[in-house]
Design a protein around this motif. Structure first.
Motif, PDB file in Angstrom:
ATOM      1  N   SER A  18       0.823  -1.210   0.000  1.00  0.00           N
ATOM      2  CA  SER A  18       0.000   0.000   0.000  1.00  0.00           C
ATOM      3  C   SER A  18       0.859   1.263   0.000  1.00  0.00           C
ATOM      4  O   SER A  18       0.381   2.346  -0.346  1.00  0.00           O
ATOM      5  N   CYS A  50       1.327   4.088  -2.674  1.00  0.00           N
ATOM      6  CA  CYS A  50       0.549   5.325  -2.743  1.00  0.00           C
ATOM      7  C   CYS A  50       1.446   6.555  -2.720  1.00  0.00           C
ATOM      8  O   CYS A  50       0.989   7.659  -3.054  1.00  0.00           O
ATOM      9  N   ASP A  64      -7.728   1.503 -13.037  1.00  0.00           N
ATOM     10  CA  ASP A  64      -9.067   1.413 -12.455  1.00  0.00           C
ATOM     11  C   ASP A  64      -9.211   0.190 -11.570  1.00  0.00           C
ATOM     12  O   ASP A  64     -10.078   0.146 -10.700  1.00  0.00           O
ATOM     13  N   SER A  65      -8.359  -0.838 -11.796  1.00  0.00           N
ATOM     14  CA  SER A  65      -8.477  -2.071 -11.015  1.00  0.00           C
ATOM     15  C   SER A  65      -7.852  -1.953  -9.629  1.00  0.00           C
ATOM     16  O   SER A  65      -8.034  -2.831  -8.798  1.00  0.00           O
ATOM     17  N   THR A  66      -7.098  -0.901  -9.410  1.00  0.00           N
ATOM     18  CA  THR A  66      -6.451  -0.728  -8.126  1.00  0.00           C
ATOM     19  C   THR A  66      -7.291   0.167  -7.236  1.00  0.00           C
ATOM     20  O   THR A  66      -7.567   1.309  -7.600  1.00  0.00           O
ATOM     21  N   PRO A  67      -7.725  -0.322  -6.082  1.00  0.00           N
ATOM     22  CA  PRO A  67      -8.536   0.533  -5.208  1.00  0.00           C
ATOM     23  C   PRO A  67      -7.714   1.710  -4.703  1.00  0.00           C
ATOM     24  O   PRO A  67      -6.511   1.584  -4.474  1.00  0.00           O
ATOM     25  N   PRO A  68      -8.326   2.857  -4.541  1.00  0.00           N
ATOM     26  CA  PRO A  68      -7.584   4.016  -4.048  1.00  0.00           C
ATOM     27  C   PRO A  68      -7.098   3.781  -2.625  1.00  0.00           C
ATOM     28  O   PRO A  68      -7.765   3.096  -1.840  1.00  0.00           O
ATOM     29  N   LYS A  70      -6.321   4.236   1.299  1.00  0.00           N
ATOM     30  CA  LYS A  70      -7.038   4.858   2.407  1.00  0.00           C
ATOM     31  C   LYS A  70      -6.241   6.050   2.920  1.00  0.00           C
ATOM     32  O   LYS A  70      -5.010   6.055   2.860  1.00  0.00           O
TER      33      LYS A  70
END
Length: 867
Positions: free
Chosen positions: A687, A690, A754-758, A760
């Motif tokens: 993660s 990011c 688009d397949s990667t969730p934003p 947190k």
């Protein structure tokens, strides 16, 4: 504690060559704060001490306003010269409890526990942690249960060599309830029971010792000692006023307070008593901590620390230490696994929106509580480490115990990165609201956590090891003494560099008598230069086979002035850190469990200080620095680091090696920026990618939580990494560089998929704070073999990358001369170089399956003298 100077008669120079257990008397004593003390009839000799009895407020008076009155007496029995045998494990026989939960009549019963059933206390999540946690490299693992015995053995790379079922004979552990940690005994809340207990422990030679911060010289207040007026600082008067309402003192309990129990006008007495300070705290029935008056948020901070430390109680792991070795080892492992799981669960919660909401309400209160001057004083480190878990901590009318503060801060290290981000945001908001905004300092929670873990290490009982085939649980536990990685020396090194003291020498001398530390063999000598004191301490660590002090090296000399602005000698060996570096200069430390120098026994390591003062190590040059990034503008603006003439810290030097011109693979820049781990030392999660999209296009204001990070990247935007400028990997910089076609392996491209969730918000906060902690006073480097890393800001192209057997991180060094074929090196500091942190460049291991590679690498080692 009181801060006294000890001048020698005649020339006013400081006392020299005092024994290593001197404590805190070499700091700012102000005789105007005390007068009219009359020690007539209170003469002490040999190893005697004076004690105070605080009188209750007279009947019919208001305890809040009635004058404080004390009686002073002489302890008849001299203090013993040697520590008692109870320094580890069991409480000393003269222990004075301030906790009614510890009061019971003597136990005569025996507790039996089926040891082979202990694993059933683990839930599925905790059992998975034993067998599948990627943070646990190497070692045997076993979890027995109703389902049978699952057994595995792994090498240092984490590869399973065996998985299967084995049989284990039943075992019953026996523990006398009198040996059970008092924390786990049934409570007795009857006031009469506590008063009866106090009658037993309050006897003429027993006493408690106070641990406190003096506070400012003004205002002062008057108290009465043996009927005579004495003027003391207001903080001490407030402490005595509060203490006299507590049952122990109301019943005549004695207390030792340095500023009153030592005659400040008698130089000979002061010198003798100073030498006894360690014994005074060690032999006290307890240590009582006075934090000062309650402030806004202090009650909230204490309450939450008590609540969240409940399932992270150090005594839980020690509950069966008094039983047989099989039961004790099994329980220890089970308890540590449960504590680690609780630690991880606590972090996971705070990554959620609910967790962020909680921190919004709590962060500033926690910061303010640990921002009290008490927590940063160098001398309170050994006062807390000599005390016990049941030390009462008094904050105004609120009383808690050291165990709750200790375990609470260790639990909170799991979210240190998130906590720091939220805290800084909240403090900046508060500063804008206040007419005179308070200056924000570094969060002290991690500093207190270092003390907490050191205290546990010093008091935890050593239990005998047993063959693993006898144990129903086997796991390479990470939290042996707590979540902070490294040895007791590592803890002391960190504390020495972060503490506050009036005499800079005390950064070292204040560490020497801490339980859990080896005897470093250092004699206190205040006539030495600070550089010599720091070198002596580093050399003592080398004699203990520890090079962990390398973590503080930044490639620079001593500052022109010490932390109080006084001129000082700047020359020191390159291998000895400046432990007193000002906060703005302190380099980001490389945390995490790294293995660049392999897993080797200590007797394989050659490291010694020669007669010429050089540090002589065995090692190998494995790479060369080819390209370097620029220093962050934020670090340059601090003005704390000096560079050689002609050195430009703002310049980017492009790599020239052909290995650095080909775009092959993902350089994992995000991993390098956080040096492979989160703020707490655990492996960096994916993660953290990011970071490629975590910064705004426009420059953030200086008070922003990521001002340094933004400029770190901006300063090196043109540095070529795998044939592409650094800017092309980061969304906020791509607009300011020549257009580059994103590749399928581009981090920025993958993050925009688009397949990667934003990510947190709390994941972004954790990543940014990890980067903030790692990149301070460092620059990006690219090696000749094409590896990317972080190194001290003094690093330049042509510097060597050296690996030392047994040392976890690569070193950056610069050749200064060659004499008779022997190269001599100036040590710049530790580096994180992705691709050599797990022994990839020099495999050394005591495992039989690595014997061939190890022999070959040992044969290729060289002598590396650091000047």
């Amino acid at each position: 504690m009181v801060r006294l100077s000890v001048p020698l008669p005649g020339d006013g120079s400081r006392l020299t060559m005092m024994p290593f257990f001197l404590l805190n008397f070499f700091v700012d004593y102000d005789p105007s704060t005390q007068f009219a003390m009359d020690y007539t009839g209170l003469k002490i000799q040999n190893r005697q001490i004076r004690l105070l009895v605080i009188q209750p407020a007279p009947p019919g008076t208001d305890p809040e306003t009635a004058p404080v009155q004390c009686d002073m007496i002489v302890r008849k029995q001299p203090l013993p010269t040697q520590p008692s045998a109870s320094d580890k494990g069991a409480l000393p026989s003269n222990y004075i409890s301030f906790d009614q939960h510890l009061l019971r009549d003597p136990y005569k019963h025996v507790l039996t526990i089926p040891t082979h059933k202990i694993p059933t206390m683990l839930n599925p999540e905790e059992r998975r942690k034993i067998m599948h946690d990627n943070n646990r490299r190497g070692g045997e693992r076993r979890v027995w249960g109703e389902w049978g015995d699952i057994h595995a053995f792994e090498d240092t790379a984490g590869h399973n060599l065996f998985i299967g079922e084995t049989t284990l004979p039943p075992h019953a552990g026996v523990l006398a309830l009198s040996d059970l940690n008092p924390f786990f005994r049934a409570p007795d809340r009857r006031p009469e029971s506590y008063l009866q207990y106090l009658k037993q422990v309050i006897e003429p030679d027993n006493y408690v010792a106070i641990s406190y911060s003096w506070g400012p010289p003004e205002p002062t207040a008057e108290i009465y000692v043996n009927g005579k007026t004495v003027r003391v600082r207001a903080n001490l008067e407030a402490a005595l006023r509060r203490f006299r309402t507590m049952d122990y003192f109301r019943m005549g309990g004695r207390i030792w307070i340095d500023s009153l129990c030592i005659s400040q006008e008698d130089e000979a007495e002061k010198q003798k008593q100073v030498q006894m300070m360690a014994s005074i705290y060690r032999n006290a029935g307890n240590v009582i901590v006075w934090l000062g008056s309650e402030t806004e948020g202090s009650e909230q901070a204490i309450s939450w620390l008590e609540i969240f430390g409940r399932d992270y109680r150090a005594e839980f792991a020690e509950a069966f230490d008094g039983s047989d070795p099989i039961t004790a080892n099994t329980w220890r492992t089970m308890a540590q696994i449960r504590m680690e799981t609780s630690y991880d669960r606590f972090r996971d919660f705070h990554l959620t929106d609910d967790g962020r909401g909680f921190l919004d309400e709590f962060a500033v209160s926690l910061y303010d509580f640990f921002d009290r001057p008490y927590w940063r004083r160098v001398w309170i480190i050994q006062e807390l480490c000599m005390g016990r878990a049941g030390m009462p901590i008094v904050c105004g009318n609120r009383v808690t115990q050291w165990r709750y503060i200790r375990d609470g801060v260790l639990k909170y290290t799991s979210i240190l990165d998130i906590l720091e981000e939220v805290t800084r945001e909240k403090l900046m908001h508060r500063a804008h609201q206040e007419a005179n905004g308070r200056q924000q300092r570094e969060h002290s929670l991690v500093h207190v956590a270092q003390i907490a873990q050191l205290e546990i290490m010093g008091h935890r009982r050593d239990i005998p090891k047993v063959p693993t085939e006898s144990l129903p649980i086997v796991a390479p536990t990470i939290f042996e003494h707590g979540p902070l990685l490294g040895s007791a020396i590592r803890r002391a090194i960190a504390l020495a560099s972060q503490s506050e003291c009036s005499n800079p020498h005390d950064r070292i001398y204040g560490m020497l008598n801490i339980p859990g530390l080896p005897n470093l063999g250092i004699m206190v000598d205040y006539s030495k230069t600070l550089a010599d004191v720091f070198t002596d301490f580093s050399a003592a660590c080398v004699r203990q086979k520890s090079l962990e002090f390398f973590a503080l090296l930044d490639g620079g000399s001593m500052s022109l002035t010490d932390e109080h602005g006084k001129p000082q000698q700047t020359h020191k060996p390159s291998w000895a850190p400046d432990y007193g570096a000002k906060p703005a200069r302190r380099i980001g430390i490389i945390d995490g469990e790294w293995n660049a120098g392999g897993h080797v026994p200590s007797d394989w390591i050659l490291a010694k200080v020669g007669e010429n003062g050089y540090l002589i190590c065995s090692g190998k040059v494995v790479d060369t620095v080819d390209g370097t990034g620029a220093m962050s503008r934020a670090d340059i603006e601090a003005g704390a680091m000096k560079f050689a003439s002609g050195d430009d810290p703002t310049a980017v030097t492009q790599p020239t090696s052909r290995t650095n011109t080909t775009v092959i693979g993902d350089p994992m820049i995000y991993d390098v920026l956080v040096r492979g781990c989160d703020r707490n030392g655990s492996k960096a999660p994916e993660s953290f990618k990011c970071l490629y999209t975590a910064f705004p296009v426009e420059e953030p204001p200086k008070h922003s939580t990521f001002y340094r990070n933004w400029h770190f990247l901006k300063s090196s935007a043109d540095l070529l990494i795998k044939g592409r400028p650094l800017a092309s990997y980061f969304a906020h910089l791509a607009n300011h560089t020549p257009a580059l076609e994103p590749t399928s392996t581009s981090p920025s491209a993958s993050n925009s998929s688009d397949s990667t969730p934003p990510p947190k918000p709390m994941e972004i906060a954790a990543a940014r704070q990890a980067m903030e902690a790692r990149t301070k006073m460092r620059i990006l480097i690219v090696t000749a073999s094409g590896l990317l890393g972080l190194a001290p800001a003094q690093t330049r192209p042509g510097d060597a990358v050296i690996i030392i057997p047994g040392h976890g991180k690569p070193l950056i060094a610069r050749k200064v001369s060659t004499v008779n074929g022997q190269d001599y090196w100036y040590l710049i500091g530790e580096a994180y170089v992705r691709g050599m942190m797990q022994a990839e460049k020099m495999l050394l291991s005591d495992k039989p399956w690595h014997a061939r590679e190890t022999r070959a690498n040992l044969a290729g080692l060289e002598i590396i003298p650091f000047v």
